[in-house]
Motif scaffolding. Structure first.
Motif, PDB file in Angstrom:
ATOM      1  N   LEU A  29      16.208 -17.681 -40.152  1.00  0.00           N
ATOM      2  CA  LEU A  29      15.870 -17.964 -38.601  1.00  0.00           C
ATOM      3  C   LEU A  29      15.596 -19.504 -37.651  1.00  0.00           C
ATOM      4  N   LEU A  30      14.679 -19.950 -38.135  1.00  0.00           N
ATOM      5  CA  LEU A  30      14.254 -20.802 -37.467  1.00  0.00           C
ATOM      6  C   LEU A  30      14.941 -22.081 -37.224  1.00  0.00           C
ATOM      7  N   LYS A  31      15.904 -21.968 -38.626  1.00  0.00           N
ATOM      8  CA  LYS A  31      16.342 -23.074 -38.377  1.00  0.00           C
ATOM      9  C   LYS A  31      17.902 -23.192 -37.758  1.00  0.00           C
ATOM     10  N   ARG A  32      18.364 -21.999 -37.016  1.00  0.00           N
ATOM     11  CA  ARG A  32      19.266 -21.651 -36.431  1.00  0.00           C
ATOM     12  C   ARG A  32      18.680 -21.879 -34.919  1.00  0.00           C
ATOM     13  N   MET A  33      17.743 -22.139 -34.304  1.00  0.00           N
ATOM     14  CA  MET A  33      17.056 -21.424 -33.326  1.00  0.00           C
ATOM     15  C   MET A  33      17.267 -20.436 -32.730  1.00  0.00           C
ATOM     16  N   ASP A  34      17.658 -19.398 -32.709  1.00  0.00           N
ATOM     17  CA  ASP A  34      18.123 -18.710 -32.639  1.00  0.00           C
ATOM     18  C   ASP A  34      17.223 -17.546 -31.217  1.00  0.00           C
ATOM     19  N   VAL A  35      17.583 -17.983 -30.672  1.00  0.00           N
ATOM     20  CA  VAL A  35      16.416 -17.561 -29.300  1.00  0.00           C
ATOM     21  C   VAL A  35      16.285 -15.362 -29.552  1.00  0.00           C
ATOM     22  N   VAL A  36      17.747 -15.475 -29.184  1.00  0.00           N
ATOM     23  CA  VAL A  36      17.352 -14.288 -28.536  1.00  0.00           C
ATOM     24  C   VAL A  36      17.453 -12.840 -30.490  1.00  0.00           C
ATOM     25  N   VAL A  37      17.621 -13.672 -31.525  1.00  0.00           N
ATOM     26  CA  VAL A  37      17.025 -13.177 -32.386  1.00  0.00           C
ATOM     27  C   VAL A  37      15.900 -13.040 -32.670  1.00  0.00           C
ATOM     28  N   MET A  38      15.026 -14.155 -32.332  1.00  0.00           N
ATOM     29  CA  MET A  38      13.734 -14.374 -32.193  1.00  0.00           C
ATOM     30  C   MET A  38      12.733 -13.238 -30.976  1.00  0.00           C
ATOM     31  N   ILE A  39      13.430 -13.201 -30.272  1.00  0.00           N
ATOM     32  CA  ILE A  39      12.799 -12.327 -29.041  1.00  0.00           C
ATOM     33  C   ILE A  39      12.914 -10.875 -30.219  1.00  0.00           C
ATOM     34  N   LEU A  40      13.733 -10.341 -30.412  1.00  0.00           N
ATOM     35  CA  LEU A  40      14.229  -8.903 -30.705  1.00  0.00           C
ATOM     36  C   LEU A  40      13.092  -8.964 -32.549  1.00  0.00           C
ATOM     37  N   MET A  41      12.347 -10.037 -32.620  1.00  0.00           N
ATOM     38  CA  MET A  41      12.234  -9.084 -34.003  1.00  0.00           C
ATOM     39  C   MET A  41      10.164 -10.012 -33.077  1.00  0.00           C
ATOM     40  N   LEU A  42       9.988 -10.452 -33.065  1.00  0.00           N
ATOM     41  CA  LEU A  42       9.038 -10.077 -31.802  1.00  0.00           C
ATOM     42  C   LEU A  42       8.487  -9.162 -31.196  1.00  0.00           C
ATOM     43  N   GLY A  43       9.685  -9.075 -30.311  1.00  0.00           N
ATOM     44  CA  GLY A  43       9.506  -7.576 -29.547  1.00  0.00           C
ATOM     45  C   GLY A  43       9.172  -5.955 -30.605  1.00  0.00           C
ATOM     46  N   VAL A  44       9.322  -6.441 -31.657  1.00  0.00           N
ATOM     47  CA  VAL A  44       9.754  -5.046 -32.510  1.00  0.00           C
ATOM     48  C   VAL A  44       8.255  -5.214 -33.517  1.00  0.00           C
ATOM     49  N   PHE A  45       7.988  -6.209 -33.766  1.00  0.00           N
ATOM     50  CA  PHE A  45       6.136  -6.590 -33.674  1.00  0.00           C
ATOM     51  C   PHE A  45       5.347  -6.116 -32.813  1.00  0.00           C
ATOM     52  N   THR A  46       5.506  -6.761 -32.117  1.00  0.00           N
ATOM     53  CA  THR A  46       4.536  -6.319 -31.299  1.00  0.00           C
ATOM     54  C   THR A  46       4.340  -4.637 -31.210  1.00  0.00           C
ATOM     55  N   ALA A  47       5.993  -4.165 -30.632  1.00  0.00           N
ATOM     56  CA  ALA A  47       5.731  -2.503 -30.813  1.00  0.00           C
ATOM     57  C   ALA A  47       5.288  -2.182 -31.719  1.00  0.00           C
ATOM     58  N   ILE A  48       5.796  -2.489 -33.098  1.00  0.00           N
ATOM     59  CA  ILE A  48       4.431  -1.608 -33.610  1.00  0.00           C
ATOM     60  C   ILE A  48       3.535  -1.746 -34.809  1.00  0.00           C
ATOM     61  N   GLY A  49       3.156  -3.322 -34.474  1.00  0.00           N
ATOM     62  CA  GLY A  49       2.064  -4.244 -34.975  1.00  0.00           C
ATOM     63  C   GLY A  49       0.636  -4.281 -33.878  1.00  0.00           C
ATOM     64  N   VAL A  50       1.092  -4.168 -32.527  1.00  0.00           N
ATOM     65  CA  VAL A  50       0.390  -4.610 -32.078  1.00  0.00           C
ATOM     66  C   VAL A  50      -0.369  -3.068 -31.146  1.00  0.00           C
ATOM     67  N   PHE A  51       0.500  -2.921 -30.465  1.00  0.00           N
ATOM     68  CA  PHE A  51       1.274  -1.184 -29.787  1.00  0.00           C
ATOM     69  C   PHE A  51       0.765  -0.195 -30.543  1.00  0.00           C
ATOM     70  N   ARG A  52       1.660  -0.028 -31.295  1.00  0.00           N
ATOM     71  CA  ARG A  52       1.225   1.181 -33.037  1.00  0.00           C
ATOM     72  C   ARG A  52       2.099   1.907 -32.099  1.00  0.00           C
ATOM     73  N   TRP A  53       3.203   1.743 -31.714  1.00  0.00           N
ATOM     74  CA  TRP A  53       4.636   3.014 -31.777  1.00  0.00           C
ATOM     75  C   TRP A  53       4.952   3.500 -32.735  1.00  0.00           C
ATOM     76  N   PRO A  54       4.678   5.154 -32.407  1.00  0.00           N
ATOM     77  CA  PRO A  54       5.841   4.894 -33.821  1.00  0.00           C
ATOM     78  C   PRO A  54       7.090   4.507 -34.462  1.00  0.00           C
ATOM     79  N   LEU A  55       6.472   4.144 -35.350  1.00  0.00           N
ATOM     80  CA  LEU A  55       8.231   3.248 -36.160  1.00  0.00           C
ATOM     81  C   LEU A  55       9.595   4.135 -35.438  1.00  0.00           C
ATOM     82  N   GLN A  56       9.510   4.834 -35.683  1.00  0.00           N
ATOM     83  CA  GLN A  56      11.140   5.907 -36.111  1.00  0.00           C
ATOM     84  C   GLN A  56      11.190   5.674 -34.064  1.00  0.00           C
ATOM     85  N   ALA A  57      10.909   5.440 -33.377  1.00  0.00           N
ATOM     86  CA  ALA A  57      11.191   5.626 -32.297  1.00  0.00           C
ATOM     87  C   ALA A  57      11.477   4.093 -31.922  1.00  0.00           C
TER      88      ALA A  57
END
Length: 201
Positions: free
Chosen positions: A151-179
């Motif tokens: 992902l880093l080699k391709r520098m796919d910005v949209v994919v990186m934003i999605l990945m960081l969004g999921v990480f933030t939602a689950i890892g930081v805000f502790r939102w339910p995984l299923q939701a």
């Protein structure tokens, strides 16, 4: 009159991306070695064996398969063994990889459980287990960075934003995984579809 023909440049040899698919015994032994080497988690050793050592998958294919296994019920690495084995050798391949992954550590854990039941209260043993836990976390972080490399080699910005969004939602805000998955999965599919349509156009 003699004519000298110009030397023809040889084309570089193109190596196949994938190695030949393994047999059932090779699948069993490969996953058995992964499980026996997988102190702190098999994922690190599974990726190394499948992608780097045997070249049964590319890095992107491994990431895609492992992502699929995240959405299936059960442990991710067990799902990976079944999906990977079935992809190469059908149902028999899935069973061979699954058995190779679980049989050796199951036998070892039975022996260790008996030992731990007898000596589990020893302070030295507890400190050893704490040190092993730290090493396991380090191995997990290392394989995460390895899997992010394509992902880093391709520098796919949209994919990186999605990945960081999921990480933030689950890892930081502790939102339910299923939701989070109910939103992330359709969004990821839609983004991938749009991006591929743009490339094909």
């Amino acid at each position: 009159m003699s004519t000298d023909s110009a030397p023809v440049a040889q084309e570089p040899e193109i190596r196949p991306t994938h190695a030949p698919p393994p047999g059932l015994a090779a699948l069993f032994l490969a996953f058995a070695r992964m499980s026996l080497a997988g102190f702190g988690g098999v994922l690190v050793f599974a990726r190394h064996a499948i992608v780097d050592q045997h070249r049964w998958m590319t890095a992107d294919e491994f990431n895609e398969t492992f992502a699929l296994c995240h959405f299936l019920p059960g442990p991710n690495i067990v799902n990976l063994s079944m999906v990977f084995g079935s992809r190469l050798r059908g149902i028999a391949g899935g069973v061979a990889a699954f058995t190779g992954l679980l049989l050796p550590p199951t036998l070892i854990m039975m022996v260790l459980a008996i030992i731990y039941a007898r000596f589990g209260d020893v302070d030295v043993l507890r400190r050893i287990l704490a040190g092993i836990s730290c090493a396991a976390v380090g191995l997990l972080i290392a394989v995460v960075f390895r899997m992010m490399t394509p992902l880093l080699k391709r520098m796919d910005v949209v994919v990186m934003i999605l990945m960081l969004g999921v990480f933030t939602a689950i890892g930081v805000f502790r939102w339910p995984l299923q939701a989070v998955l109910l939103i992330a999965i359709p969004l990821s599919i839609a983004v991938t579809y749009v991006m591929r349509r743009k490339v094909a156009a």
